[in-house]
Each structure stands twice: as C-alpha cells, then as structure tokens.
Design a protein around this motif. Structure first.
Motif, mmCIF file in Angstrom:
data_model
loop_
_atom_site.group_PDB
_atom_site.id
_atom_site.type_symbol
_atom_site.label_atom_id
_atom_site.label_comp_id
_atom_site.label_asym_id
_atom_site.label_seq_id
_atom_site.Cartn_x
_atom_site.Cartn_y
_atom_site.Cartn_z
ATOM 1 N N GLY A 172 28.900 26.856 37.260
ATOM 2 C CA GLY A 172 27.976 25.725 37.388
ATOM 3 C C GLY A 172 27.666 25.360 38.825
ATOM 4 N N PHE A 173 28.631 25.460 39.689
ATOM 5 C CA PHE A 173 28.425 25.104 41.091
ATOM 6 C C PHE A 173 28.337 26.332 42.001
ATOM 7 N N ALA A 174 28.138 27.501 41.425
ATOM 8 C CA ALA A 174 28.049 28.724 42.215
ATOM 9 C C ALA A 174 26.780 28.718 43.059
ATOM 10 N N HIS A 175 26.871 29.268 44.237
ATOM 11 C CA HIS A 175 25.713 29.355 45.119
ATOM 12 C C HIS A 175 24.927 30.636 44.890
ATOM 13 N N SER A 176 25.494 31.538 44.114
ATOM 14 C CA SER A 176 24.813 32.789 43.819
ATOM 15 C C SER A 176 23.694 32.539 42.811
ATOM 16 N N ASP A 177 22.490 32.969 43.138
ATOM 17 C CA ASP A 177 21.370 32.776 42.223
ATOM 18 C C ASP A 177 21.561 33.544 40.920
ATOM 19 N N ALA A 178 22.179 34.720 40.982
ATOM 20 C CA ALA A 178 22.383 35.506 39.768
ATOM 21 C C ALA A 178 23.312 34.772 38.801
ATOM 22 N N LEU A 179 24.418 34.207 39.305
ATOM 23 C CA LEU A 179 25.325 33.452 38.443
ATOM 24 C C LEU A 179 24.671 32.181 37.929
ATOM 25 N N HIS A 180 23.952 31.511 38.800
ATOM 26 C CA HIS A 180 23.296 30.266 38.413
ATOM 27 C C HIS A 180 22.275 30.517 37.308
ATOM 28 N N ASN A 181 21.442 31.504 37.480
ATOM 29 C CA ASN A 181 20.412 31.787 36.493
ATOM 30 C C ASN A 181 20.990 32.322 35.180
ATOM 31 N N ALA A 182 22.109 33.027 35.246
ATOM 32 C CA ALA A 182 22.718 33.573 34.040
ATOM 33 C C ALA A 182 23.213 32.465 33.113
ATOM 34 N N ALA A 183 23.668 31.364 33.662
ATOM 35 C CA ALA A 183 24.215 30.273 32.852
ATOM 36 C C ALA A 183 23.285 29.066 32.782
ATOM 37 N N HIS A 184 22.083 29.178 33.287
ATOM 38 C CA HIS A 184 21.169 28.039 33.420
ATOM 39 C C HIS A 184 20.844 27.379 32.087
ATOM 40 N N ASP A 185 20.395 28.137 31.101
ATOM 41 C CA ASP A 185 20.005 27.552 29.819
ATOM 42 C C ASP A 185 21.190 26.943 29.085
ATOM 43 N N THR A 186 22.337 27.584 29.177
ATOM 44 C CA THR A 186 23.520 27.056 28.501
ATOM 45 C C THR A 186 23.935 25.732 29.111
ATOM 46 N N ARG A 187 23.890 25.634 30.416
ATOM 47 C CA ARG A 187 24.261 24.376 31.065
ATOM 48 C C ARG A 187 23.328 23.250 30.647
ATOM 49 N N HIS A 188 22.046 23.518 30.596
ATOM 50 C CA HIS A 188 21.120 22.478 30.190
ATOM 51 C C HIS A 188 21.301 22.108 28.723
ATOM 52 N N THR A 189 21.652 23.050 27.879
ATOM 53 C CA THR A 189 21.905 22.769 26.473
ATOM 54 C C THR A 189 23.108 21.836 26.330
ATOM 55 N N LEU A 190 24.102 21.998 27.174
ATOM 56 C CA LEU A 190 25.295 21.164 27.128
ATOM 57 C C LEU A 190 25.174 19.905 27.992
ATOM 58 N N ALA A 191 23.976 19.630 28.520
ATOM 59 C CA ALA A 191 23.707 18.458 29.366
ATOM 60 C C ALA A 191 24.499 18.489 30.662
ATOM 61 N N PHE A 192 24.748 19.676 31.182
ATOM 62 C CA PHE A 192 25.442 19.836 32.464
ATOM 63 C C PHE A 192 24.386 19.944 33.561
ATOM 64 N N PRO A 193 24.359 18.989 34.471
ATOM 65 C CA PRO A 193 23.314 19.040 35.500
ATOM 66 C C PRO A 193 23.556 20.172 36.497
ATOM 67 N N CYS A 194 22.493 20.842 36.861
ATOM 68 C CA CYS A 194 22.651 21.930 37.824
ATOM 69 C C CYS A 194 21.587 21.845 38.926
ATOM 70 N N HIS A 195 20.775 20.857 38.908
ATOM 71 C CA HIS A 195 19.752 20.702 39.958
ATOM 72 C C HIS A 195 19.968 19.412 40.704
#
Length: 61
Positions: free
Chosen positions: A38-61
């Motif tokens: 969730g707090f990774a600075h790597s764009d690949a890791l961030h984008n890989a988990a992006h939809d799941t985080r938003h589904t779980l209401a985990f802010p990432c922006h």
C-alpha cells in the motif's frame, strides 16, 4: 473414556497451537500486503494492488 476420545483430547492443544500459528502467519502476510504494498513507492507494486485497495477503502492517493 474410549480410546478415540482419549486420542481426540490429546490432539486438541497441538491443533490449537497450529491454528494460532497459521492465523499469525496469515495476519503477517495480510499486514504486509496492506502496508508494504500500500505504501510502496514502486509504480508496478502500487498499480498491481490499486483496485483491491480501493475496494477495501484503503486510501492510496
């Protein structure tokens, strides 16, 4: 007490400790997935988990 119930009673503490160990491992993996990725600075890791985080209401922006 039958032989079967003696065996069942003898295995309960071990089964409980194994369940607790499995739960702790699952919690550690889950915490890493939420916070590590969730707090990774790597764009690949961030984008890989992006939809799941938003589904779980985990802010990432």
């Amino acid at each position: 007490m039958t032989e079967f119930s003696k065996e069942l009673a003898a295995t309960r503490p071990q089964a409980r400790s194994e369940a607790l160990i499995a739960a702790a491992i699952a919690f550690a993996i889950g915490a890493f997935m939420v916070f590590g990725v969730g707090f990774a600075h790597s764009d690949a890791l961030h984008n890989a988990a992006h939809d799941t985080r938003h589904t779980l209401a985990f802010p990432c922006h």
